[in-house]
Design a protein around this motif. Structure first.
Motif, PDB file in Angstrom:
ATOM      1  N   ASN A   1     -19.532 -20.329  -4.988  1.00 24.92           N
ATOM      2  CA  ASN A   1     -20.207 -18.961  -4.538  1.00 24.92           C
ATOM      3  C   ASN A   1     -19.024 -18.192  -4.237  1.00 24.92           C
ATOM      4  O   ASN A   1     -19.182 -16.746  -4.064  1.00 24.92           O
ATOM      5  CB  ASN A   1     -20.949 -19.545  -3.166  1.00 24.92           C
ATOM      6  CG  ASN A   1     -21.851 -18.335  -2.527  1.00 24.92           C
ATOM      7  OD1 ASN A   1     -22.765 -17.545  -3.424  1.00 24.92           O
ATOM      8  ND2 ASN A   1     -21.833 -18.141  -1.364  1.00 24.92           N
ATOM      9  N   SER A   2     -17.746 -18.426  -3.696  1.00 26.60           N
ATOM     10  CA  SER A   2     -16.697 -17.663  -3.444  1.00 26.60           C
ATOM     11  C   SER A   2     -15.930 -16.824  -4.561  1.00 26.60           C
ATOM     12  O   SER A   2     -15.572 -15.831  -4.462  1.00 26.60           O
ATOM     13  CB  SER A   2     -15.689 -18.463  -2.694  1.00 26.60           C
ATOM     14  OG  SER A   2     -16.245 -18.923  -1.468  1.00 26.60           O
TER      15      SER A   2
ATOM     16  N   ALA B   1     -19.738 -24.142  -2.595  1.00 23.89           N
ATOM     17  CA  ALA B   1     -19.203 -23.168  -1.657  1.00 23.89           C
ATOM     18  C   ALA B   1     -18.190 -22.534  -2.422  1.00 23.89           C
ATOM     19  O   ALA B   1     -17.926 -21.330  -2.279  1.00 23.89           O
ATOM     20  CB  ALA B   1     -18.500 -23.636  -0.464  1.00 23.89           C
TER      21      ALA B   1
END
Length: 140
Positions: A117-118, A114
């Motif tokens: 992805n960010s 995550a």
């Protein structure tokens, strides 16, 4: 090294530096230090690159299930591409497809992809008979 197909084209002569690490928890810090040392104190992408490398190295240590007997290892590669940096972490693989998870607020893990992805400009993975390569690109 397996280049991410999503990048379109690979520069003909990027600066590429690779190092192997034993797949043990105490090797995550040396992997971070490897990336930090290559980028240097003044590099604008250094902090994000070190954080994301740490997350992927941790995944390589915690989730390997490759077909090889004996000690496992992971490989970190740093390539300077254009105004940015491309970092790959290759390991023997896992039975699970790499994807960001939605971890609960009290979870002690599960946030690595995550974060990738960010923060990454883009990222992806490639699997073959040798294992899994997860890569991310950061651009200035």
């Amino acid at each position: 090294m397996v280049w991410p197909s999503l990048l379109g084209h690979v520069p003909t002569d990027p600066l590429v530096i690779t190092r192997r690490f034993g797949a043990t928890p105490h090797q995550v810090r040396p992997a971070r230090n490897f990336v930090a040392g290559i980028l240097g104190d003044g590099h604008p992408l250094r902090d994000d690159a070190v954080l994301l490398t740490s997350e992927l190295a941790t995944n390589a240590v915690e989730h390997p299930s490759g077909p090889f007997d004996g000690p496992q290892e992971f490989l970190v590669t740093v390539a300077f591409v254009g105004p940015g940096v491309l970092i790959t972490v290759q390991d023997p693989g896992s039975s699970r497809i790499p994807c960001p998870r939605d971890s609960g607020p009290d979870a002690t893990g599960g946030r690595g992809l995550a974060l990738v992805n960010s923060l990454a400009t883009r990222w992806g993975f490639h699997r073959d008979s040798v294992g899994t390569v997860i890569w991310f690109e950061l651009s200035s």
